[in-house]
Structure formats: structure tokens, C-alpha cells
Design an enzyme around this catalytic site. Structure first.
Site, short mmCIF file in Angstrom:
data_model
loop_
_atom_site.label_atom_id
_atom_site.label_comp_id
_atom_site.label_asym_id
_atom_site.label_seq_id
_atom_site.Cartn_x
_atom_site.Cartn_y
_atom_site.Cartn_z
N ASP A 1 0.81 -1.21 0.00
CA ASP A 1 0.00 0.00 0.00
C ASP A 1 0.85 1.28 0.00
O ASP A 1 1.61 1.52 0.95
CB ASP A 1 -0.90 0.04 1.24
CG ASP A 1 -1.68 -1.24 1.45
OD1 ASP A 1 -1.08 -2.33 1.36
OD2 ASP A 1 -2.88 -1.16 1.75
N GLU B 1 -4.27 2.07 -3.02
CA GLU B 1 -5.54 2.53 -2.45
C GLU B 1 -5.40 3.63 -1.40
O GLU B 1 -6.39 4.26 -1.05
CB GLU B 1 -6.30 1.34 -1.86
CG GLU B 1 -5.75 0.79 -0.57
CD GLU B 1 -6.85 0.59 0.46
OE1 GLU B 1 -8.02 0.70 0.12
OE2 GLU B 1 -6.49 0.37 1.62
N ASN B 2 -4.19 3.89 -0.91
CA ASN B 2 -3.97 4.96 0.06
C ASN B 2 -3.10 6.07 -0.49
O ASN B 2 -2.53 6.87 0.26
CB ASN B 2 -3.30 4.41 1.33
CG ASN B 2 -4.11 3.35 2.04
OD1 ASN B 2 -3.66 2.22 2.18
ND2 ASN B 2 -5.31 3.69 2.48
N ASN C 1 -10.36 -1.27 0.35
CA ASN C 1 -11.56 -0.67 0.94
C ASN C 1 -11.64 0.84 0.72
O ASN C 1 -12.71 1.44 0.87
CB ASN C 1 -11.65 -0.99 2.43
CG ASN C 1 -10.45 -0.50 3.22
OD1 ASN C 1 -9.31 -0.86 2.91
ND2 ASN C 1 -10.68 0.30 4.24
N HIS C 2 -10.53 1.49 0.37
CA HIS C 2 -10.55 2.93 0.08
C HIS C 2 -10.61 3.22 -1.42
O HIS C 2 -10.30 4.34 -1.86
CB HIS C 2 -9.32 3.61 0.68
CG HIS C 2 -9.30 3.62 2.18
ND1 HIS C 2 -10.25 4.29 2.93
CD2 HIS C 2 -8.46 3.03 3.07
CE1 HIS C 2 -9.99 4.13 4.22
NE2 HIS C 2 -8.92 3.35 4.33
N HIS D 1 -6.84 -8.14 0.17
CA HIS D 1 -6.86 -6.95 1.01
C HIS D 1 -7.74 -7.23 2.23
O HIS D 1 -8.97 -7.21 2.13
CB HIS D 1 -7.43 -5.77 0.20
CG HIS D 1 -7.12 -4.44 0.76
ND1 HIS D 1 -5.90 -3.83 0.63
CD2 HIS D 1 -7.90 -3.57 1.48
CE1 HIS D 1 -5.92 -2.65 1.22
NE2 HIS D 1 -7.12 -2.47 1.75
N HIS E 1 -3.24 -4.14 3.29
CA HIS E 1 -4.19 -3.41 4.14
C HIS E 1 -3.67 -3.04 5.51
O HIS E 1 -3.94 -1.94 5.98
CB HIS E 1 -5.52 -4.17 4.30
CG HIS E 1 -6.51 -3.48 5.19
ND1 HIS E 1 -7.07 -2.26 4.87
CD2 HIS E 1 -7.04 -3.82 6.39
CE1 HIS E 1 -7.90 -1.89 5.82
NE2 HIS E 1 -7.90 -2.81 6.76
N HIS F 1 -0.51 -2.67 6.59
CA HIS F 1 0.60 -1.72 6.48
C HIS F 1 1.85 -2.08 7.28
O HIS F 1 2.77 -1.26 7.37
CB HIS F 1 0.15 -0.30 6.90
CG HIS F 1 -0.84 0.31 5.97
ND1 HIS F 1 -1.13 1.66 5.97
CD2 HIS F 1 -1.62 -0.23 5.00
CE1 HIS F 1 -2.04 1.93 5.05
NE2 HIS F 1 -2.36 0.79 4.46
#
Length: 274
Positions: free
Chosen positions: A8, A39-40, A67-68, A153, A178, A180
Site C-alpha cells: 500500500d 488505495e492509500n 476498501n478505500h 486486502h 491493508h 501496512h
């Protein structure tokens, strides 16, 4: 095939680490395929088209989400034309975008990249195990695909590990994203699938899972938030997983963690970086 998966990417610090390291690694390690979880990437929450284009320009062959995925509203639109941007395959029918991408690697190989999201302590999406079966229905490595890459994820180590075993033998790589924080269990499972419970993040580790430490500390100690989460701005560690696979079967032959820059101890694949 030589494969690099990057965890991520969190905020500007993580993006700068990818831009600084990835092009050189592609050349030095003669990488055939690079997959990045993005995604982040936009301020810690979601991705923009500009950032997606930057990852592709840096050498990414596919960008996965989680999820983001749609925290940046523009993603609802540009994901339809970003053919190498992959959101979780187990989102409900009608969700914009794609859960699987067929990618041509730098060496011309055929690669299936899919992104699936867990359900334990996460949004209650469709069954990830059933989604995996549907995605791989009729797909045989070595015949239809040269490699299969799965970004799972998810929140819990137990669900990630169960999913890895469920995919064993059907994928080249199953990597958890996810949470991290890189785990120390990178290995090749008995069926030939490379696995790591969580690959970690490309971001600043002098914070709390990539975010500036002050706000998380206030919330943990006072139980009252006083501001927004902001990505930590210090030097980022590029965290990933290196995999070498068999050109005939698609199964993994070698696996090693990658950690470059920032504050974590360095790790490189000795089978490429001797």
C-alpha cells in the site's frame, strides 16, 4: 518471470519512494512484472487518475486497490477507462471498474491480476473465497496464463493465511495488503504459490500505519478526535515482495522481501541483487 509486488502506497511520501526507486529496480533486477497497491496513495485515502498515471509511468503494470478504492470520488469515473486499475472483485454487481485485469508483462507473458477483499472486521462484501473460484474458473497456469497474482486486502492474519492456502497451487503469488506492517512469513506454500500475510506499506513508518502519529495518539489516549488523519511526511520505506516464477508452470521458485529506504532495516532479494 521476475515479479515485484509493492505494498500500500501511503500519501506523498510513499509516492515519492515509488518514483525514486521503481524505475531503477526495473532495470537493475530486470523485472518482468510490477504490481502496486495504490488505495492509500491520495492523501492516505483513495487514488486519483493523476496518481494512477504516475504509477504506470514509473513502471507499474497493474495497480490494485481495497476498501478505500472510491474515497476519491473521481475514481468512480476514471476507473472505467483505467484498464490496469483493479478494485476488489467481490464488490457487488454494478460497482464501477473491474476486479480482474489481464496484463501483458514486460517480457510479453500473459498475467492475470486480481484484487479480493476480506470480510473479517471489514465491509461485508460478497464471499471472497467464492469470488476467487469464479475469477479462476477455467484459468490454468501454464496453459491459459503464465502467472496469476492475487492481492488479498484483509484485516486479520487468520483470514489472509486461510485464503493463501485456499489459493495454493492456483496462483503464482497471493499477498496480503491493508494492515501496512510487513510480516516475516514470506514463503512458498506446498502447492507452489508464493505467500506473505502482509507485504507492508510504501510509506513513512515514523507514524501509525502511515499516518502522522499525533492524531492517532490523541484518539487512543483521550478517546476524542481533534482533527483529520494526515499521512506521515518523513522518508518512506519501499516495502514489497520479490518473486521469481517458473515460465512453464507459473509456480513460484524463489521469494524474498524488499525493504528500501526510510526507517526499516533494508532487505533485498539476494537471488537478483548479488
Amino acid at each position: 518471470m521476475r515479479i515485484l509486488f509493492l505494498g500500500d502506497v501511503v500519501g506523498r511520501s510513499g509516492r515519492e519512494a515509488v518514483a525514486a526507486h521503481l524505475p531503477g529496480l526495473i532495470t537493475r533486477w530486470q523485472l518482468d512484472l510490477v504490481v502496486v497497491n495504490g488505495e492509500n496513495a491520495a492523501g492516505g485515502f483513495g487514488i486519483t487518475e493523476t496518481i494512477y498515471d504516475e504509477f504506470i509511468a514509473a513502471g507499474a503494470d497493474a495497480v490494485t486497490l481495497g476498501n478505500h478504492a472510491f474515497d476519491q470520488r473521481e475514481a468512480l469515473v476514471f476507473i472505467e477507462r483505467a484498464d490496469r486499475l483493479v478494485r476488489p472483485a467481490n464488490y457487488p454487481p454494478g460497482t464501477p471498474g473491474r476486479g480482474t485485469a489481464l496484463v501483458e508483462a514486460k517480457n510479453g507473458a500473459r498475467v492475470l491480476v486480481t484484487n479480493i477483499m476480506g470480510r473479517t472486521f471489514m465491509d461485508p462484501l460478497d464471499d471472497p473465497f467464492a469470488a476467487l473460484d469464479k475469477t479462476l474458473d477455467g484459468v490454468e497456469m501454464g496453459a491459459h496464463m503464465d502467472a496469476v497474482i492475487i492481492d488479498f486486502h484483509a484485516e486479520t492474519t487468520s483470514e489472509k493465511q486461510a485464503f493463501g492456502h485456499y489459493c495454493d497451487g492456483r496462483a503464482t503469488l497471493v499477498v496480503g495488503t491493508h494492515t501496512h506492517v510487513p510480516t516475516a512469513d514470506h514463503r512458498i506454500l506446498s502447492g507452489g504459490t508464493a505467500f506473505m500475510t502482509d507485504v507492508g506499506m510504501c510509506g513513512c513508518y515514523d507514524g501509525v500505519i502511515g499516518m502522522d502519529k499525533d492524531e492517532p495518539l490523541r484518539r487512543f489516549t483521550r478517546k476524542i478526535g481533534s482533527g483529520r488523519f494526515e499521512p506521515a511526511a518523513g522518508p518512506a520505506t519501499l516495502s514489497g515482495l520479490a518473486v521469481e516464477s517458473c515460465d512453464k508452470t507459473g509456480h513460484a521458485l524463489k521469494v524474498a522481501p524488499v525493504r528500501l529506504g526510510g526507517s526499516l532495516a533494508e532487505a533485498r532479494p539476494d537471488f537478483w541483487d548479488a
